[in-house]
Write an enzyme that holds these catalytic residues in place. Sequence first.
Site, mmCIF file in Angstrom:
data_model
loop_
_atom_site.group_PDB
_atom_site.id
_atom_site.type_symbol
_atom_site.label_atom_id
_atom_site.label_comp_id
_atom_site.label_asym_id
_atom_site.label_seq_id
_atom_site.Cartn_x
_atom_site.Cartn_y
_atom_site.Cartn_z
ATOM 1 N N TYR A 86 -8.561 6.859 10.832
ATOM 2 C CA TYR A 86 -7.894 7.472 11.989
ATOM 3 C C TYR A 86 -8.646 8.745 12.326
ATOM 4 O O TYR A 86 -8.593 9.723 11.577
ATOM 5 C CB TYR A 86 -6.431 7.784 11.643
ATOM 6 C CG TYR A 86 -5.598 8.281 12.793
ATOM 7 C CD1 TYR A 86 -4.996 7.369 13.661
ATOM 8 C CD2 TYR A 86 -5.400 9.628 13.007
ATOM 9 C CE1 TYR A 86 -4.224 7.822 14.718
ATOM 10 C CE2 TYR A 86 -4.624 10.085 14.069
ATOM 11 C CZ TYR A 86 -4.037 9.180 14.917
ATOM 12 O OH TYR A 86 -3.262 9.616 15.965
ATOM 13 N N ASP A 108 -5.049 -0.191 -7.780
ATOM 14 C CA ASP A 108 -4.547 1.185 -7.631
ATOM 15 C C ASP A 108 -4.676 1.910 -8.964
ATOM 16 O O ASP A 108 -3.684 2.135 -9.665
ATOM 17 C CB ASP A 108 -3.089 1.159 -7.149
ATOM 18 C CG ASP A 108 -2.968 0.593 -5.752
ATOM 19 O OD1 ASP A 108 -3.891 0.801 -4.938
ATOM 20 O OD2 ASP A 108 -1.954 -0.065 -5.469
ATOM 21 N N THR A 139 5.008 1.831 6.682
ATOM 22 C CA THR A 139 6.374 1.396 6.339
ATOM 23 C C THR A 139 7.173 2.507 5.677
ATOM 24 O O THR A 139 8.384 2.397 5.537
ATOM 25 C CB THR A 139 6.361 0.140 5.446
ATOM 26 O OG1 THR A 139 5.414 0.350 4.410
ATOM 27 C CG2 THR A 139 6.025 -1.103 6.225
ATOM 28 N N LYS A 156 -7.534 2.997 5.978
ATOM 29 C CA LYS A 156 -6.679 3.368 7.126
ATOM 30 C C LYS A 156 -7.346 4.455 7.975
ATOM 31 O O LYS A 156 -6.844 5.565 8.131
ATOM 32 C CB LYS A 156 -5.300 3.828 6.654
ATOM 33 C CG LYS A 156 -4.535 2.752 5.877
ATOM 34 C CD LYS A 156 -3.122 3.182 5.564
ATOM 35 C CE LYS A 156 -2.346 2.126 4.817
ATOM 36 N NZ LYS A 156 -2.782 1.916 3.440
ATOM 37 N N GLN A 180 9.082 -0.162 -4.382
ATOM 38 C CA GLN A 180 9.153 -0.990 -3.175
ATOM 39 C C GLN A 180 10.620 -1.309 -2.897
ATOM 40 O O GLN A 180 11.338 -1.779 -3.774
ATOM 41 C CB GLN A 180 8.378 -2.309 -3.369
ATOM 42 C CG GLN A 180 6.894 -2.122 -3.616
ATOM 43 C CD GLN A 180 6.111 -1.887 -2.334
ATOM 44 O OE1 GLN A 180 6.692 -1.589 -1.289
ATOM 45 N NE2 GLN A 180 4.805 -1.989 -2.418
HETATM 46 O O1 C5P Z 1 2.066 -2.308 -6.881
HETATM 47 P P1 C5P Z 1 2.399 -2.930 -5.549
HETATM 48 O O2 C5P Z 1 2.367 -4.440 -5.567
HETATM 49 O O3 C5P Z 1 3.694 -2.378 -4.977
HETATM 50 O O4 C5P Z 1 1.217 -2.455 -4.619
HETATM 51 C C1 C5P Z 1 1.187 -2.762 -3.295
HETATM 52 C C2 C5P Z 1 -0.063 -2.243 -2.647
HETATM 53 O O5 C5P Z 1 0.074 -2.397 -1.247
HETATM 54 C C3 C5P Z 1 -0.362 -0.766 -2.874
HETATM 55 O O6 C5P Z 1 -1.781 -0.614 -2.868
HETATM 56 C C4 C5P Z 1 0.247 -0.082 -1.675
HETATM 57 O O7 C5P Z 1 -0.419 1.096 -1.307
HETATM 58 C C5 C5P Z 1 0.047 -1.132 -0.598
HETATM 59 N N1 C5P Z 1 1.000 -1.059 0.501
HETATM 60 C C6 C5P Z 1 2.368 -1.161 0.338
HETATM 61 N N2 C5P Z 1 3.210 -1.143 1.408
HETATM 62 C C7 C5P Z 1 2.720 -0.999 2.614
HETATM 63 C C8 C5P Z 1 1.349 -0.901 2.816
HETATM 64 C C9 C5P Z 1 0.514 -0.928 1.728
HETATM 65 O O8 C5P Z 1 2.843 -1.310 -0.774
HETATM 66 N N3 C5P Z 1 3.546 -1.019 3.619
#
Ligand code: C5P
Length: 231
Positions: free
Chosen positions: A64, A11, A115, A62, A185
Site C-alpha cells: 500500500y 508465521d 478482517t 499487503k 481466530q
Molecule cells: O495460525 P492461523 O491458521 O490462524 O494463521 C492464519 C494466517 O492467515 C496468518 O498468517 C494470518 O496473518 C493470516 N490471515 C488471517 N486472517 C485474515 C487474513 C490473514 O488469519 N483475515
Amino acid sequence: MKDSPLIIALDVDTVEEARRLVNAIGHGADFYKVGMELYAVAGMSFVQELLGSGKRVFLDLKLYDISETVKRATRQISRSGVTFLTVHGSKAVMQAAVEGRGDSATRLLAVTVLTSFDQDDLADFGFSTPVSELVALRVRKAVESGIDGIVCSALEVAKVREIGGPGLKLVTPGVRSAGTATGDQKRVATPAEAIQAGADYLVIGRQVTRAADPKAACEQILNEIAGVVRR
Ligand code: C5P
C-alpha cells in the site's frame, strides 16, 4: 501435490524455524505463505530458497503506497517467481500492481477490508459505508483492475464469488479442522466448509505449524477435503 489447495503460513521469527517446518512438512504441502514477520528477518533470500527447493510462495506483504512505488516493488517481486502477492484493495494500488506485474506469472491478490477492522475502524478513516458494502465495492474494483484473486474469510467466500465470478482465485485464512484450537481466530470454518463455499486455497498456520507432527496435520486436512465438491 500441484493441485493441493493447502498454503501453510510460516508465521515464525527465524529462518531456522521456517526451514525446520518446511522439512518436517515434506510432501505434506508445497505452497508456503511468507508474511511480514518472516520477511523482516529473512527477506527475499529465504523466498528464493523456498522457490529453489521447488516450493510455491505466497508473499503476503499487503502493499500500500503511491502508485509508482507499488508498481516498481511489484515488478521486482514478480521477477522472483512468487505465485501470489497481496496488495490492499484500493483502486490506484491495485492498478499500479497490475501494471508492475506485467506479463509475469505472479498472481495478485487483493485484501478488501482487513478482517480485524470493524465499523469503528472505518469511521476512523471518515467512511460511513458498512463493512460488507465496502468489501463488495472493492471486489468489483479488483475485478475491474485486473486483480487475480481475493483474500477473504470462509464466511465471505460465497458472496465474493457471486460478485467476482468464477475466474477469481479465492484464498481463505481462518480455517480450522473441527476440534482443534481456534487461537485468536473468531470467525472460523472447517477446511471442508471453506472448499464447499467456493474457496480455491486454504491458508493454514498454527493447526499445522504447532502440531507435534506437521506433515500428519497436513495429511489430515487433505483427507478432510478429499472429495468435497466446490460450489
Ligand atoms: O495460525 P492461523 O491458521 O490462524 O494463521 C492464519 C494466517 O492467515 C496468518 O498468517 C494470518 O496473518 C493470516 N490471515 C488471517 N486472517 C485474515 C487474513 C490473514 O488469519 N483475515
